[in-house]
Design a protein around this motif. Structure first.
Motif, short mmCIF file in Angstrom:
data_model
loop_
_atom_site.label_atom_id
_atom_site.label_comp_id
_atom_site.label_asym_id
_atom_site.label_seq_id
_atom_site.Cartn_x
_atom_site.Cartn_y
_atom_site.Cartn_z
N GLY B 157 0.80 -1.22 0.00
CA GLY B 157 0.00 0.00 0.00
C GLY B 157 0.84 1.27 0.00
N PHE B 158 1.92 1.27 0.75
CA PHE B 158 2.77 2.48 0.83
C PHE B 158 3.73 2.61 -0.34
CE2 PHE B 158 2.29 2.78 5.69
CZ PHE B 158 1.69 4.02 5.66
N LEU B 159 4.05 1.49 -1.00
CA LEU B 159 5.14 1.44 -1.96
C LEU B 159 5.17 2.59 -2.98
CD1 LEU B 159 7.58 -0.08 -3.18
CD2 LEU B 159 5.97 -1.62 -4.30
N PRO B 160 4.09 2.80 -3.76
CA PRO B 160 4.19 3.85 -4.79
C PRO B 160 4.41 5.24 -4.20
CG PRO B 160 2.32 2.39 -5.21
CD PRO B 160 2.81 2.07 -3.83
N LEU B 161 3.86 5.48 -3.01
CA LEU B 161 4.04 6.80 -2.40
C LEU B 161 5.47 7.02 -1.93
CD1 LEU B 161 0.80 6.84 -0.20
CD2 LEU B 161 1.16 8.04 -2.38
N ILE B 162 6.02 5.99 -1.34
CA ILE B 162 7.35 6.18 -0.72
C ILE B 162 8.47 6.08 -1.74
CG2 ILE B 162 8.98 5.16 0.92
CD1 ILE B 162 6.68 4.57 2.76
N GLU B 163 8.39 5.14 -2.65
CA GLU B 163 9.51 5.03 -3.59
C GLU B 163 9.58 6.24 -4.52
OE1 GLU B 163 9.10 1.36 -5.76
OE2 GLU B 163 7.59 2.18 -7.10
N ASN B 164 8.48 7.00 -4.60
CA ASN B 164 8.51 8.22 -5.38
C ASN B 164 8.71 9.48 -4.52
OD1 ASN B 164 7.92 7.45 -8.29
ND2 ASN B 164 6.35 6.30 -7.17
N GLY B 165 8.93 9.25 -3.25
CA GLY B 165 9.26 10.39 -2.38
C GLY B 165 8.14 11.39 -2.20
N LEU B 166 6.89 10.92 -2.27
CA LEU B 166 5.77 11.87 -2.26
C LEU B 166 5.29 12.26 -0.88
CD1 LEU B 166 3.61 10.41 -5.18
CD2 LEU B 166 5.46 12.09 -5.27
N VAL B 167 5.57 11.41 0.11
CA VAL B 167 4.98 11.67 1.43
C VAL B 167 6.06 11.84 2.50
CG1 VAL B 167 2.81 10.51 0.91
CG2 VAL B 167 4.73 9.19 1.87
N ASP B 168 5.66 12.50 3.55
CA ASP B 168 6.51 12.69 4.73
C ASP B 168 6.65 11.34 5.42
OD1 ASP B 168 7.62 13.28 7.16
OD2 ASP B 168 6.25 14.94 7.61
N THR B 169 7.85 10.79 5.42
CA THR B 169 8.02 9.45 5.97
C THR B 169 8.38 9.47 7.46
OG1 THR B 169 10.31 9.45 5.20
CG2 THR B 169 8.68 8.38 3.79
N ARG B 170 8.29 10.63 8.07
CA ARG B 170 8.61 10.66 9.51
C ARG B 170 7.46 10.18 10.38
NH1 ARG B 170 10.00 16.75 10.11
NH2 ARG B 170 8.15 16.70 8.78
N ARG B 171 6.23 10.32 9.87
CA ARG B 171 5.08 9.91 10.70
C ARG B 171 4.02 9.21 9.87
NH1 ARG B 171 5.54 14.96 12.68
NH2 ARG B 171 6.68 15.15 14.66
N LEU B 172 4.36 7.99 9.49
CA LEU B 172 3.40 7.14 8.78
C LEU B 172 2.54 6.42 9.81
CD1 LEU B 172 6.07 5.60 6.38
CD2 LEU B 172 4.42 7.42 5.80
N VAL B 173 1.30 6.15 9.43
CA VAL B 173 0.41 5.40 10.30
C VAL B 173 -0.16 4.21 9.53
CG1 VAL B 173 -1.80 5.42 11.55
CG2 VAL B 173 -0.24 7.36 11.76
N ALA B 174 -0.04 3.02 10.14
CA ALA B 174 -0.65 1.82 9.56
C ALA B 174 -1.63 1.24 10.57
CB ALA B 174 0.42 0.79 9.19
N ASP B 175 -2.92 1.47 10.30
CA ASP B 175 -3.97 0.93 11.17
C ASP B 175 -4.47 -0.33 10.48
OD1 ASP B 175 -6.85 0.58 12.06
OD2 ASP B 175 -6.21 2.19 13.41
N CYS B 176 -4.15 -1.49 11.07
CA CYS B 176 -4.38 -2.76 10.37
C CYS B 176 -5.35 -3.64 11.15
CB CYS B 176 -3.06 -3.49 10.19
SG CYS B 176 -1.92 -2.60 9.12
N LYS B 177 -6.21 -4.32 10.40
CA LYS B 177 -7.24 -5.18 10.99
C LYS B 177 -7.05 -6.58 10.43
CE LYS B 177 -8.94 -0.81 10.49
NZ LYS B 177 -8.29 0.25 9.66
N SER B 178 -6.93 -7.55 11.32
CA SER B 178 -6.68 -8.92 10.87
C SER B 178 -7.75 -9.87 11.36
CB SER B 178 -5.33 -9.40 11.39
OG SER B 178 -5.15 -10.78 11.09
N GLY B 179 -8.07 -10.85 10.55
CA GLY B 179 -8.87 -11.98 11.00
C GLY B 179 -8.09 -12.81 12.01
N VAL B 180 -8.81 -13.72 12.67
CA VAL B 180 -8.23 -14.45 13.81
C VAL B 180 -7.26 -15.54 13.36
CG1 VAL B 180 -8.82 -15.76 15.89
CG2 VAL B 180 -10.32 -13.93 15.13
#
Lengths: 343, 343, 343, 343
Positions: B157-180
């Motif tokens: 999910g982050f790959l295209p944003l980060i490898e192109n240097g588009l976003v501030d990488t100091r404060r990324l948030v990953a809110d993840c929901k997993s099945g059991v």
């Protein structure tokens, strides 16, 4: 490649047909119809199919459907009986996943389904598509009435007992539990997650449309009318039917396990479990298998048969494809190799 | 046929490997190990596989495994690092679905996993098996560290944003929901239906073992260390991960949809959804796909990426098979054609 | 006894009001309305209430409602704004569980709800019924706008941070997960068990009606407009909201746990969990409690707040009863002693 | 206030007792035991109880328990029979929610439970705590054997038919479906969400420990030994039992609805539904009610009774409290006013 049309592609049996046919080596889905979704791409409605189909829904058109080798009806009752006769007349082979051609007694059908039947002649011609009983007739059939989900689980479970005359057929009991997908994809309060999750209930105890279908099938096996109490239950899960079948032996019998194993030895999609096993519906989730166990609790004269299927696969779309494979002389297993999704 | 061994076949990633490989055209599973179930037939433990396997579990034996072309480890951390070096020395190719070879910094690994690492040299040699990033190295790798489930969803999910240097990488948030199923098949109170159904909770907010793995991957993409807040949640379902990813654009950008589509255009198992779509985990249930959407809510500078996978498939066993396909020069899609089970 | 009327008694917030009020010591439900179910006994529709009510639904009638001391509106937006002004004019006190009186900016309301507002004056007069913020004004209010479910969880979680000016309010993130009952009891395909069970998805990422409500509340706390990214998710469970809230500290702060405990020390229905705890939505299932935890992962400057409620209780009917208790000078806990149903 | 002790407070029936007693007007829980959780606060283990209890678990100590007026055993079989005799000798009244005192035939008990019974004399003295059958004896009993969950649902459903001699008792069938909480709170693979969700299965078809208990109860009603086939099923939900009961009428009978209504007219916790209704388990979720419907499908001679309870309430903790209320001369409904949580 077999050129296939699907009438009624937006319900759960329709999308399940699409899922199964996506990996069928000998089939090309050429047309899929929906009055309400005309022009909508299939994958926009069912994103699980993205990458597998480039079709859009179209309004049903008999002329276009008549160019197919085979047409599946995945429609509510009342639709196939209006369109199938013309297709059959054009030489198209038809498999109805709905209820229109299942009951041979037209009056009985009309009472249970609340409408006049408009294709009585085709009912007579239609073959009941339970391969384990009617495989030979299916090969050459032009019109197949695909069995209902409860009837598939119940008939396969009772079959070895009844066709061998082992049990008292006057008072059979079929206590059946179904996932909610059996209620279809229509908007209804009764099938909301908040109404069905975390709860269990019986329904239609006074009478359910699958009762005459099961009785018809069992009566043919028995060679005489049977008595049956059928109680369906709504279970808080998406897929699966668990039929728990009760009957009383006429004479002591220690050979039931062997009988079941022998009856289904050559069947690609009926799996008799080892003695003492309890089949789980999840073991067939997404797969075209009926798993069966047989018990005689406390060595008494009551026989308990456990029979599980995925209602959308062996109870609908998978069985329809199995019928198609037989009709077109393909390997009966073609496109039906999905392993149950567990967990 | 590729001769395959599976170490640790009784967990969920093990049985999922068996499910996928059952229909793989180029693979024969030759040995499957389990210390606790030695001698038990695979199908007696996993009846969904009945008809597909005739194997029994055996105690792990390096000599026997060394006769395979490829060995999968579907084991808890700490197992593969003890057995893999010898297999690699024998020329066997190895794919570890566990955590032993994912983190390049051995000390960091030891702190998070609470044990000494015993195969530091092999860690260095191992290729991180995320094909969308490392496909070329995977082709010739002898040792693959298959990514964790959360790390797969978050990195894609982050790959295209980060490898192109588009976003501030100091404060990324990953809110993840997993099945059991992410909690595995071990007996534990915390994963009982009665403890997890009808409830949602976060866990490991103070620190989770997938945090250093995700940070390592994102930092490589960014070319510098990133800051990440990762909050995993337990969701009342069996399968599926939904990653909701937040980052802040450095500059205004209206081309994110096109960027994502272009980045993943050739990828067989990453599906960028049409603009405005919300991917559902069920659309990938049982399938080896990562579905992604990208939003800029209210046209503001916060980017929201939605990324869904089946944790047992693209997050584990499916990705492992994808790696195998690449390593052995097969069609990358071989055996991975399962359509998401919906409903 | 307080004589109570309920307008719109067939939805989930309506039946939840009935459940809670069934055991309230100071209330008698005198009238309950439904256009569609006129004449039907409440217990025939909601058998869980058998033995507790002898009422039947009636068509809404302002004259009859005007004889009540208090009228609850458990209706879709657009209903209360048409009927409440006349009731208020008659001296009846009104609590609207719907959205009509929550947003002070009428134009903003109209844009989000897609209709003209017909009771602007009453909006101005209405008190936003979040007791933890507005208890004093609630005591004497005649018209209460009961907060939405997401806004309740989000505001209570952010409150101590924002009213003390501790975090950067330009880029707040509220990642919220809701059970399906939030979608209401209307027939819809999207809320079927087969469409929502065993799946997780985000929705309304581009914009959701609770966004302006949360922003309004947080902006009042902050004393200036805040920036907020709000992503709601549909979770496969009936009840519960889990809000995961992200913000960035302006300055290092080790006292967040103490701050939260102190802020909510006297609150009967906000429970700050011990440091390091992860609240589960099931711990509040059926109860009128908001449970909150606060974390600073890796001791970094990002604060993560976890806030859980039962969307139908503290997020709707329970909070409405809490407001009623305050308005009528009763013990604020009266009728609200239900313990969360766990398991 | 009745001073109450609970032995075995960490299982589901233990925490359910705590939930119910939290709002009981006449009870103070004075001691709660757990060997494994000695010293742990109850609310740290069960956060739904936060704000309701200040107790910590302690190691079971007969002396301390002997200071109580009443001790509940919420323990696996084998525990109560070792501790209860001493407590009874001290004059404490005892209610065992487990199985130790349910079966009058000690040898039969030993065969089914696989251990010697060590308190035969107390078994003889114990009253079977089904108030609808034994209310008078319960009033003065010192030792109560609280019925099992399946036996409660099955006996209440069959009771009016059997005590009036209306049906053939040689071949009764009880097809019962239970939520997973019946399996308890112990760590086990079989009760994991991933093993039980989205699936239905029968278990114990060859023999289940509740079979002799149900047969004993029905035989007492019938005045002679009955024949019973009992098939329990595991259903993917937390709480609830749905018993579907089949029997054959000896003579035609149109008065079954009236018979059931009349039999249970004065019973506070048995609710005979209107003719044609199908009770749902969710209508009793959290409440101490048994809801029953009776059918004669197709006006034939097979009677179908549907009987639903919450296995943890009327099937365990609620029924225990009901027994306590009767024993101590309280209003039988005290503390048992919870309305079923629906949705």
């Amino acid at each position: 490649m077999i050129k296939v049309g699907i009438v009624g592609g937006t319900g759960y049996t329709g999308v399940e047909l699409l899922r199964i046919l996506a990996n069928h080596p000998d089939v090309k889905v050429d047309v899929i119809t929906s009055r309400s979704e005309d022009g909508i791409k299939v994958v926009d409605m069912f994103p699980n199919l993205r990458g597998h189909y480039d079709l859009a829904f179209t309004v049903p058109d008999v002329e276009r459907l008549a160019s197919c080798d085979l047409v599946f009806f995945a429609t509510p009752h009342g639709v196939a009986m209006r369109m199938a006769p013309e297709l059959v007349a054009c030489g198209v082979r038809v498999i109805d996943l709905g209820a229109d051609f299942r009951i041979k007694d037209i009056d009985l059908w009309s009472r249970w389904y609340g409408m006049e039947h408009t294709a009585a002649a085709l009912v007579e011609q239609a073959v009941y598509g339970l391969p384990e009983v009617n495989r030979e007739q299916i090969r050459t059939a032009q019109m197949i009435a695909c069995p209902g989900c409860y009837p598939t689980a119940a008939q396969l479970g009772f079959l070895p007992l009844i066709e061998n005359g082992l049990v008292d057929t006057r008072r059979l009991v079929a206590d059946c539990k179904s996932g909610v997908s059996g209620a279809g994809r229509g908007a209804s309060v009764g099938a909301l997650l908040c109404e069905t999750s975390e709860s269990m209930k019986a329904y239609g105890v006074a009478g359910h449309r699958h009762l005459p279908e099961i009785k018809q099938g069992l009566s043919i096996m028995a060679g005489r009318p049977v008595g049956l109490t059928f109680v369906p239950h709504l279970t808080p899960m998406i897929r699966g039917i668990h039929a728990t079948l009760y009957s009383v032996l006429k004479d002591p019998n220690d050979g039931l396990q062997a009988l079941f194993e022998s009856r289904y030895a050559g069947e690609p999609f009926v799996d008799v479990m080892p003695a003492g096993s309890h089949p789980e519906t999840r073991s067939v989730k997404g797969g075209n298998v009926c798993r069966i166990s047989v018990f005689r609790p406390q060595d008494d004269d009551t026989v308990v048969v456990l029979s599980v299927i995925d209602n959308l696969v062996k109870g609908a779309a998978g069985q329809a494809v199995q019928n198609m494979n037989i009709m077109f002389g393909l390997d009966e297993r073609a496109g039906l190799n999905q392993v149950g999704l567990m967990p």
